[in-house]
Design an enzyme around this catalytic site. Structure first.
Site, PDB file in Angstrom:
ATOM      1  N   LYS A 173     -41.017 -12.572   0.229  1.00 28.86           N
ATOM      2  CA  LYS A 173     -41.893 -11.526   0.752  1.00 28.86           C
ATOM      3  C   LYS A 173     -41.902 -10.301  -0.165  1.00 28.86           C
ATOM      4  O   LYS A 173     -42.936  -9.633  -0.323  1.00 28.86           O
ATOM      5  CB  LYS A 173     -41.434 -11.122   2.160  1.00 28.86           C
ATOM      6  CG  LYS A 173     -41.575 -12.207   3.211  1.00 28.86           C
ATOM      7  CD  LYS A 173     -43.020 -12.406   3.611  1.00 28.86           C
ATOM      8  CE  LYS A 173     -43.122 -13.204   4.896  1.00 28.86           C
ATOM      9  NZ  LYS A 173     -44.488 -13.323   5.395  1.00 28.86           N
ATOM     10  N   GLN A 175     -43.623  -6.627   9.349  1.00 26.06           N
ATOM     11  CA  GLN A 175     -43.446  -6.866  10.771  1.00 26.06           C
ATOM     12  C   GLN A 175     -41.975  -7.021  11.134  1.00 26.06           C
ATOM     13  O   GLN A 175     -41.184  -7.581  10.388  1.00 26.06           O
ATOM     14  CB  GLN A 175     -44.198  -8.137  11.179  1.00 26.06           C
ATOM     15  CG  GLN A 175     -44.136  -8.444  12.673  1.00 26.06           C
ATOM     16  CD  GLN A 175     -45.121  -9.516  13.077  1.00 26.06           C
ATOM     17  OE1 GLN A 175     -46.135  -9.246  13.706  1.00 26.06           O
ATOM     18  NE2 GLN A 175     -44.829 -10.751  12.722  1.00 26.06           N
ATOM     19  N   SER A 178     -32.274 -12.872   2.042  1.00 27.16           N
ATOM     20  CA  SER A 178     -32.370 -14.334   2.004  1.00 27.16           C
ATOM     21  C   SER A 178     -33.460 -14.702   1.007  1.00 27.16           C
ATOM     22  O   SER A 178     -34.249 -13.855   0.577  1.00 27.16           O
ATOM     23  CB  SER A 178     -32.729 -14.907   3.385  1.00 27.16           C
ATOM     24  OG  SER A 178     -34.090 -14.631   3.701  1.00 27.16           O
ATOM     25  N   THR A 217     -42.506  -8.368   6.033  1.00 27.90           N
ATOM     26  CA  THR A 217     -41.385  -8.345   6.963  1.00 27.90           C
ATOM     27  C   THR A 217     -40.552  -7.082   6.756  1.00 27.90           C
ATOM     28  O   THR A 217     -40.379  -6.628   5.617  1.00 27.90           O
ATOM     29  CB  THR A 217     -40.480  -9.583   6.794  1.00 27.90           C
ATOM     30  OG1 THR A 217     -39.268  -9.403   7.540  1.00 27.90           O
ATOM     31  CG2 THR A 217     -40.109  -9.812   5.332  1.00 27.90           C
ATOM     32  N   TYR A 234     -36.008 -16.386   1.703  1.00 31.00           N
ATOM     33  CA  TYR A 234     -37.260 -16.118   2.409  1.00 31.00           C
ATOM     34  C   TYR A 234     -37.672 -14.661   2.246  1.00 31.00           C
ATOM     35  O   TYR A 234     -38.804 -14.351   1.860  1.00 31.00           O
ATOM     36  CB  TYR A 234     -37.123 -16.459   3.895  1.00 31.00           C
ATOM     37  CG  TYR A 234     -38.086 -15.693   4.768  1.00 31.00           C
ATOM     38  CD1 TYR A 234     -39.445 -15.999   4.764  1.00 31.00           C
ATOM     39  CD2 TYR A 234     -37.640 -14.639   5.563  1.00 31.00           C
ATOM     40  CE1 TYR A 234     -40.331 -15.266   5.549  1.00 31.00           C
ATOM     41  CE2 TYR A 234     -38.518 -13.922   6.348  1.00 31.00           C
ATOM     42  CZ  TYR A 234     -39.869 -14.238   6.338  1.00 31.00           C
ATOM     43  OH  TYR A 234     -40.741 -13.506   7.100  1.00 31.00           O
ATOM     44  N   HIS A 235     -36.764 -13.740   2.556  1.00 26.70           N
ATOM     45  CA  HIS A 235     -37.102 -12.321   2.458  1.00 26.70           C
ATOM     46  C   HIS A 235     -37.449 -11.930   1.023  1.00 26.70           C
ATOM     47  O   HIS A 235     -38.329 -11.097   0.789  1.00 26.70           O
ATOM     48  CB  HIS A 235     -35.947 -11.470   2.986  1.00 26.70           C
ATOM     49  CG  HIS A 235     -35.748 -11.571   4.470  1.00 26.70           C
ATOM     50  ND1 HIS A 235     -34.732 -12.295   5.026  1.00 26.70           N
ATOM     51  CD2 HIS A 235     -36.449 -11.042   5.508  1.00 26.70           C
ATOM     52  CE1 HIS A 235     -34.803 -12.223   6.350  1.00 26.70           C
ATOM     53  NE2 HIS A 235     -35.838 -11.459   6.668  1.00 26.70           N
ATOM     54  N   ASP A 273     -53.731 -26.994   2.035  1.00 30.21           N
ATOM     55  CA  ASP A 273     -52.652 -26.140   1.533  1.00 30.21           C
ATOM     56  C   ASP A 273     -53.229 -25.095   0.590  1.00 30.21           C
ATOM     57  O   ASP A 273     -53.907 -25.440  -0.390  1.00 30.21           O
ATOM     58  CB  ASP A 273     -51.639 -27.021   0.792  1.00 30.21           C
ATOM     59  CG  ASP A 273     -50.374 -26.291   0.401  1.00 30.21           C
ATOM     60  OD1 ASP A 273     -50.362 -25.046   0.452  1.00 30.21           O
ATOM     61  OD2 ASP A 273     -49.401 -26.964   0.030  1.00 30.21           O
ATOM     62  N   TYR A 308     -24.120 -13.188  16.744  1.00 28.50           N
ATOM     63  CA  TYR A 308     -23.554 -13.433  15.429  1.00 28.50           C
ATOM     64  C   TYR A 308     -22.654 -12.264  15.019  1.00 28.50           C
ATOM     65  O   TYR A 308     -23.109 -11.106  14.966  1.00 28.50           O
ATOM     66  CB  TYR A 308     -24.655 -13.595  14.385  1.00 28.50           C
ATOM     67  CG  TYR A 308     -25.514 -14.834  14.547  1.00 28.50           C
ATOM     68  CD1 TYR A 308     -25.228 -15.800  15.503  1.00 28.50           C
ATOM     69  CD2 TYR A 308     -26.618 -15.041  13.724  1.00 28.50           C
ATOM     70  CE1 TYR A 308     -26.018 -16.928  15.652  1.00 28.50           C
ATOM     71  CE2 TYR A 308     -27.412 -16.176  13.857  1.00 28.50           C
ATOM     72  CZ  TYR A 308     -27.112 -17.116  14.825  1.00 28.50           C
ATOM     73  OH  TYR A 308     -27.892 -18.237  14.955  1.00 28.50           O
ATOM     74  N   LEU A 341     -50.584 -27.491   8.446  1.00 28.99           N
ATOM     75  CA  LEU A 341     -49.837 -28.116   9.539  1.00 28.99           C
ATOM     76  C   LEU A 341     -48.393 -28.426   9.153  1.00 28.99           C
ATOM     77  O   LEU A 341     -47.709 -29.203   9.818  1.00 28.99           O
ATOM     78  CB  LEU A 341     -50.538 -29.394  10.033  1.00 28.99           C
ATOM     79  CG  LEU A 341     -52.005 -29.227  10.445  1.00 28.99           C
ATOM     80  CD1 LEU A 341     -52.565 -30.542  10.960  1.00 28.99           C
ATOM     81  CD2 LEU A 341     -52.164 -28.131  11.489  1.00 28.99           C
ATOM     82  N   VAL A 390     -25.063 -13.430   5.497  1.00 26.59           N
ATOM     83  CA  VAL A 390     -24.371 -12.387   4.749  1.00 26.59           C
ATOM     84  C   VAL A 390     -25.138 -11.095   5.000  1.00 26.59           C
ATOM     85  O   VAL A 390     -26.219 -10.878   4.438  1.00 26.59           O
ATOM     86  CB  VAL A 390     -24.314 -12.710   3.241  1.00 26.59           C
ATOM     87  CG1 VAL A 390     -23.658 -11.575   2.471  1.00 26.59           C
ATOM     88  CG2 VAL A 390     -23.564 -14.023   3.016  1.00 26.59           C
ATOM     89  N   ASN A 418     -35.979 -14.410  21.891  1.00 33.70           N
ATOM     90  CA  ASN A 418     -36.437 -15.695  22.421  1.00 33.70           C
ATOM     91  C   ASN A 418     -35.259 -16.656  22.598  1.00 33.70           C
ATOM     92  O   ASN A 418     -35.146 -17.359  23.607  1.00 33.70           O
ATOM     93  CB  ASN A 418     -37.474 -16.315  21.486  1.00 33.70           C
ATOM     94  CG  ASN A 418     -38.834 -15.635  21.568  1.00 33.70           C
ATOM     95  OD1 ASN A 418     -39.063 -14.801  22.447  1.00 33.70           O
ATOM     96  ND2 ASN A 418     -39.731 -15.966  20.667  1.00 33.70           N
ATOM     97  N   ARG A 419     -34.358 -16.687  21.623  1.00 33.73           N
ATOM     98  CA  ARG A 419     -33.190 -17.568  21.719  1.00 33.73           C
ATOM     99  C   ARG A 419     -32.320 -17.185  22.899  1.00 33.73           C
ATOM    100  O   ARG A 419     -31.857 -18.049  23.661  1.00 33.73           O
ATOM    101  CB  ARG A 419     -32.371 -17.515  20.422  1.00 33.73           C
ATOM    102  CG  ARG A 419     -33.021 -18.223  19.244  1.00 33.73           C
ATOM    103  CD  ARG A 419     -32.039 -18.427  18.089  1.00 33.73           C
ATOM    104  NE  ARG A 419     -31.525 -17.174  17.541  1.00 33.73           N
ATOM    105  CZ  ARG A 419     -30.283 -16.741  17.705  1.00 33.73           C
ATOM    106  NH1 ARG A 419     -29.404 -17.438  18.410  1.00 33.73           N
ATOM    107  NH2 ARG A 419     -29.897 -15.597  17.163  1.00 33.73           N
ATOM    108  N   ASN A 429     -44.000 -22.041  -2.085  1.00 33.24           N
ATOM    109  CA  ASN A 429     -45.052 -22.020  -1.076  1.00 33.24           C
ATOM    110  C   ASN A 429     -45.539 -20.594  -0.819  1.00 33.24           C
ATOM    111  O   ASN A 429     -46.751 -20.330  -0.796  1.00 33.24           O
ATOM    112  CB  ASN A 429     -44.519 -22.626   0.218  1.00 33.24           C
ATOM    113  CG  ASN A 429     -45.542 -22.635   1.334  1.00 33.24           C
ATOM    114  OD1 ASN A 429     -46.426 -23.475   1.376  1.00 33.24           O
ATOM    115  ND2 ASN A 429     -45.440 -21.684   2.243  1.00 33.24           N
TER     116      ASN A 429
END
Length: 392
Positions: free
Chosen positions: A182, A205, A176, A141, A178-179, A71, A252, A30, A324, A237-238, A115
């Site tokens: 992955k 994805q 990034s 991704t 994040y990427h 977790d 952007y 959560l 960037v 969506n934005r 994480n």
């Protein structure tokens, strides 16, 4: 077992698979809901608690979802969950999934890597120790590939160098923290398949859009998230939410950034196909999971046209790019393997855009205008933690 089953893709997938007759368990910490509270930004659609969602799904469908709150970075919790439920397939959505979030500050960059990478490794070890036949379906991704000036293949590329030929993992150019997490996941899973004989499907994805699936449309308490802010909201969506409230579409930079996109209804179908056609023991396979390619400028034009049909005056503005990245580039990615398994894509049509815009208009009074403009800069990332976006 769907790790991250309370999230955007995970919730829709849980209901879809449950409706098909699979026995489904949701595993979730959560923490995504906690991010909302920490950052002061909330989904446009009001989502019920996980407990209410699961209860309502049983009332609507007659089917029970098992729930494990915890977790996956806690291996004792994960061990108890997998040994109790004994899944034949684990669908892993349970990662921090935002590039801007990972670039907010040092704390969140470190959290994203810990994480995502450790959680995935724990799942790998749980499969090795307790579920050796289990199929891991991992959400990757398309961002792992970056934007190379050659065609993007599905996971692997055959190259000839100095007269010798080999098939190798496609080069990764993540953009990034994040990427990059992955990318680490993909390498770790590929190694586990080779070393342990694990079976895994890596789903790279594209950008997902939309709110409704057949299952989430059955009751208002089953509705999915719709993130529109500059941290978790994806481009289409934005744009639809911005159009609904009369805010110029925020392009952007030059807007030539091109990516693969797919409907949330295709996401759940891809998960279904991957599970129904599992990888072989010892096989690491990669599917590029998207249906169409658009530039940011393409999306802005589509939303402008769809908005006009609904009587909305939609304008666009170019804002400084906080990321960037190349703003004009070649992009041609292969995505045939899921189609070969039976995927019949929902392509981005006027009707679909009308539906998404109507949802945005329906909940327009919930929009926080302070969350629309980008507030996270790749170059200005700091070691000092941010508190609340927009007020920090």
């Amino acid at each position: 077992m769907i790790v991250g089953g309370d999230g955007y893709c995970g919730w829709a997938s849980a209901l879809h698979l449950s409706k098909l007759g699979y026995e489904v368990a949701i595993v979730d910490s959560l923490v995504r809901r906690l991010f909302d509270e920490q950052l002061g930004m909330y989904t446009l659609t009001p989502i019920a608690s996980l407990q209410k969602r699961v209860k309502r799904w049983k009332e609507v469908s007659g089917k029970q979802l098992a729930v494990y709150i915890g977790d996956v970075c806690d291996f004792e919790f994960l061990e108890d969950a997998v040994r109790t439920f004994k899944p034949e397939a684990v669908v892993h959505f349970g990662e921090q999934r935002s590039a801007p979030y990972s670039m907010m500050d040092r704390n969140r960059a470190v959290f994203t890597q810990q994480n995502n990478v450790i959680g995935t490794m724990n799942i790998m070890f749980a499969i090795k120790e307790f579920l050796p036949e289990c199929h891991l379906v991992k959400l990757g991704t398309m961002g792992e590939y970056g934007t190379p000036n050659i065609d993007i293949e599905e996971g692997f590329i055959t190259i000839t160098h100095n007269g010798r030929t080999d098939t190798l993992p496609y080069p990764k150019q993540a953009s990034s923290f994040y990427h990059l997490s992955k990318v680490h996941d993909s390498h770790n899973i590929a190694f586990a398949c080779k070393a342990w004989g694990m079976r895994a499907t890596d789903l790279n994805q594209g950008v997902v859009y939309g709110v409704h699936t057949d299952e989430t449309s059955l009751h208002e308490e089953l509705i999915n998230r719709l993130d529109y802010d500059a941290v978790f909201g994806t481009a289409l969506n934005r744009f639809c939410v911005q159009a609904a409230v009369g805010h110029p579409l925020t392009i952007y930079g030059k807007g030539g950034q091109t990516r693969g996109y797919l409907d949330i209804r295709d996401t759940v179908r891809c998960i279904e196909l991957a599970i129904a056609n599992p990888a072989k023991l010892g096989e690491f396979r990669v599917f590029n999971q998207f249906t169409e390619q658009f530039s940011v400028n393409d999306l802005a034009k589509l939303v402008t046209r769809a908005g006009a049909k609904l009587g909305l005056e939609v304008k666009a503005t170019n804002v400084p790019n906080p990321r960037v990245e190349a703003e004009e580039h070649y992009y041609n990615a292969k995505h045939t393997r899921l189609v070969e398994l039976g995927l019949e894509p929902h392509l981005l049509s006027d009707a679909l855009l009308d539906s998404l815009l109507n949802v945005a208009v329906q909940y327009a009074d919930r929009v926080d205008m302070d969350q629309i403009l980008p507030a996270v800069s790749w170059k200005k990332i700091s070691s000092k933690p941010k508190t609340v976006v927009g007020t920090a």
